[in-house]
Design a protein around this motif. Structure first.
Motif, PDB file in Angstrom:
ATOM      1  N   SER A  75       0.842  -1.189  -0.082  1.00 44.08           N
ATOM      2  CA  SER A  75      -0.058   0.133   0.001  1.00 44.08           C
ATOM      3  C   SER A  75       0.750   1.277   0.112  1.00 44.08           C
ATOM      4  O   SER A  75       2.072   1.211   0.407  1.00 44.08           O
ATOM      5  CB  SER A  75      -1.071  -0.106   1.334  1.00 44.08           C
ATOM      6  N   GLY A  76       0.173   2.483  -0.483  1.00 48.89           N
ATOM      7  CA  GLY A  76       1.020   3.614  -0.262  1.00 48.89           C
ATOM      8  C   GLY A  76       2.352   3.553  -1.221  1.00 48.89           C
ATOM      9  O   GLY A  76       2.452   3.189  -2.437  1.00 48.89           O
ATOM     10  N   GLU A  77       3.408   3.962  -0.639  1.00 46.26           N
ATOM     11  CA  GLU A  77       4.649   3.979  -1.434  1.00 46.26           C
ATOM     12  C   GLU A  77       4.965   2.732  -1.756  1.00 46.26           C
ATOM     13  O   GLU A  77       6.172   2.554  -2.453  1.00 46.26           O
ATOM     14  CB  GLU A  77       5.681   4.962  -0.787  1.00 46.26           C
ATOM     15  N   SER A  78       4.647   1.650  -0.927  1.00 41.94           N
ATOM     16  CA  SER A  78       5.146   0.080  -1.140  1.00 41.94           C
ATOM     17  C   SER A  78       4.368  -0.553  -1.902  1.00 41.94           C
ATOM     18  O   SER A  78       4.262  -1.698  -2.004  1.00 41.94           O
ATOM     19  CB  SER A  78       5.248  -0.439   0.345  1.00 41.94           C
ATOM     20  N   GLU A  79       3.508   0.031  -2.777  1.00 46.54           N
ATOM     21  CA  GLU A  79       2.612  -0.730  -3.506  1.00 46.54           C
ATOM     22  C   GLU A  79       3.426  -1.326  -4.954  1.00 46.54           C
ATOM     23  O   GLU A  79       4.179  -0.638  -5.371  1.00 46.54           O
ATOM     24  CB  GLU A  79       1.588   0.213  -4.215  1.00 46.54           C
ATOM     25  N   GLU A 138       9.045   6.777 -10.283  1.00 52.31           N
ATOM     26  CA  GLU A 138      10.148   7.049 -10.368  1.00 52.31           C
ATOM     27  C   GLU A 138      11.251   5.855 -10.178  1.00 52.31           C
ATOM     28  O   GLU A 138      12.446   5.986 -10.493  1.00 52.31           O
ATOM     29  CB  GLU A 138      10.667   8.019  -9.338  1.00 52.31           C
ATOM     30  N   PRO A 169       7.554  -2.041  -8.828  1.00 55.92           N
ATOM     31  CA  PRO A 169       6.846  -0.884  -8.041  1.00 55.92           C
ATOM     32  C   PRO A 169       5.822  -0.215  -9.059  1.00 55.92           C
ATOM     33  O   PRO A 169       6.208   0.312 -10.101  1.00 55.92           O
ATOM     34  CB  PRO A 169       8.350  -0.136  -7.886  1.00 55.92           C
ATOM     35  N   ALA A 177      13.725  -0.705  -4.964  1.00 55.81           N
ATOM     36  CA  ALA A 177      13.929   0.728  -5.249  1.00 55.81           C
ATOM     37  C   ALA A 177      15.439   1.038  -5.084  1.00 55.81           C
ATOM     38  O   ALA A 177      15.971   2.043  -5.794  1.00 55.81           O
ATOM     39  CB  ALA A 177      13.162   1.563  -4.281  1.00 55.81           C
ATOM     40  N   ASP A 200       5.582   3.278  -8.339  1.00 57.68           N
ATOM     41  CA  ASP A 200       6.186   4.455  -8.027  1.00 57.68           C
ATOM     42  C   ASP A 200       6.824   4.652  -9.333  1.00 57.68           C
ATOM     43  O   ASP A 200       7.658   3.787  -9.886  1.00 57.68           O
ATOM     44  CB  ASP A 200       7.231   4.594  -7.076  1.00 57.68           C
TER      45      ASP A 200
END
Length: 415
Positions: free
Chosen positions: A193-197, A290, A286, A240, A288
């Motif tokens: 969830s969040g940045e760890s999705e 980036e 990921p 990451a 994200d």
């Protein structure tokens, strides 16, 4: 009682008798009509008292006259009747010869032809012998409930920002001919969830000699998604940061958990763990935008390929156990083997990553026609829709009759 008026019937029975009694009551309460002067009933005008109209008398104008209703033009009695809706009915045809000698009724004009993909394309001068459609369904008594209910074909997909996924799994010609269940499984899901999705994209190939490998492949995908979700935070951080040792440790922890749970499933079924034997290949992506690193864990044969600038790299993530170029019947498999090979991949915008079972990895690495066709079909310029993707995945080559499964990831530019 006054004399009957002209509008009162001379004889009546049943309901008419009731109406006659009501009319008599009205006459007794209203003005009388002299004998011999019968009056016809008239509709009372709104707002004026009612009285019978005497013979020869012009009825009074009503206080309120409704607007006249629309009256259609008078029709020629010899012509057709007007239709209540739709175009006018054509005149009746002139009498002709008997029906047997009449001209055939013309067929209605056909619309434009519907688009149709047709049979999948094939390499070589002739297609494989078997038809590329589902054949006999597996039977409950021979394949069990789980095997009998495995679909012949599965199609899936997802889209997250610049990432687009298509996946499909198709029962091979040999399993169709034998009315056996598809042993491959595919996985497209999201964990964390969040940045760890993370997206988890995977395939599992049940070992052909294992009688319950179709169950093993399905459960391996589900159990792996659950095990990776429990370590989603540190797993996302390792990917990451391009931390290969950290990613490897977490991948091995998750796969060891899957192996243990598969053994428990075998005990619950009262079967040997080897009867659930299956390979497993997962890509961790990921969400994200980036982060351009992807994590790959593999156990057993199959393939991972990269399409970049129109060229295939089919040795991506290859191991000594199976590089996708040859069929290895001694492939490592869950739940006996529990240590996967872990790899980190640096992706670029425009890359296309393919994770597949050996039903696709073998012809992709060994047949030039297959490689050329899929390089065109899966180019980054245009992502196919699910139905088109399924049709493309089924590109046929003789002697390749195994189940075929793939999950494909299109790496779009950051949005």
């Amino acid at each position: 009682m006054p004399e009957p008026t002209a509008y009162e019937p001379e004889e009546a029975d049943g309901l008419d008798a009731t109406f006659r009694q009501n009319e008599a009551i009205l006459r007794e309460s209203g003005p009388t009509v002299p004998a011999g002067e019968a009056a016809a009933p008239s509709i009372p005008a709104q707002g004026s008292p009612w009285r019978p109209v005497r013979p020869g008398e012009v009825p009074p104008a009503p206080a309120y006259a409704p607007a006249p209703a629309y009256a259609p033009p008078r029709q020629d009695p010899a012509g057709p009747l007007p239709e209540e809706a739709g175009p006018p009915r054509p005149p009746a045809p002139e009498p002709g010869p008997p029906a047997a000698a009449s001209a055939p009724t013309p067929e209605p004009e056909a619309g434009p032809a519907l688009p149709e993909l047709g049979d999948p394309w094939h390499g070589g001068p002739k297609p494989p012998l078997y038809r590329p459609v589902p054949q006999a369904a597996p039977a409950v008594r021979s394949a069990g409930i789980e095997g009998a209910l495995v679909p012949d074909i599965v199609v899936d997909g997802a889209e997250h920002g610049a990432l687009t996924v298509r996946s499909a799994s198709v029962r091979g010609d040999s399993h169709r001919y034998q009315a056996e269940p598809r042993q491959d499984s595919v996985c497209v899901t999201r964990i964390g969830s969040g940045e760890s999705e993370l997206l988890v994209l995977g395939v599992a190939d049940g070992v052909g000699s294992a009688p319950l490998s179709h169950v093993g492949s399905q459960k391996a995908c589900a159990l792996a998604a659950g095990a990776l979700d429990r370590v989603a935070g540190p797993l996302a951080a390792a990917v990451a940061e391009s931390d290969l040792p950290g990613f490897t440790a977490l991948a091995r922890q998750a796969v060891a958990e899957v192996a243990t749970l598969l053994r428990h499933e075998a005990e619950r079924y009262g079967r040997q763990p080897s009867e659930f034997a299956t390979t497993l290949r997962l890509l961790v992506v990921p969400l994200d935008p980036e982060v351009r690193v992807r994590g790959l864990l593999t156990l057993g044969d199959g393939g991972t390929a990269l399409l970049r600038e129109g060229r295939w790299d089919t040795a991506l993530g290859a191991t000594e156990e199976g590089d996708g170029a040859v069929i290895d019947t001694r492939t490592p498999a869950l739940p006996t083997t529990r240590e996967p090979v872990a790899t980190l991949i640096s992706a670029r915008p425009g890359d296309v990553l393919v994770v597949c079972t050996d039903g696709l990895s073998t012809p992709l690495a060994g047949d030039q026609d297959t490689a050329r066709f899929l390089a065109r079909a899966w180019s980054p310029e245009r992502v196919p829709g699910p139905a088109d993707f399924l049709w493309q995945l089924q590109y046929r080559v003789k002697s390749y009759d195994d189940d075929r499964s793939a999950v494909v990831l299109w790496e779009g530019p950051a949005r």
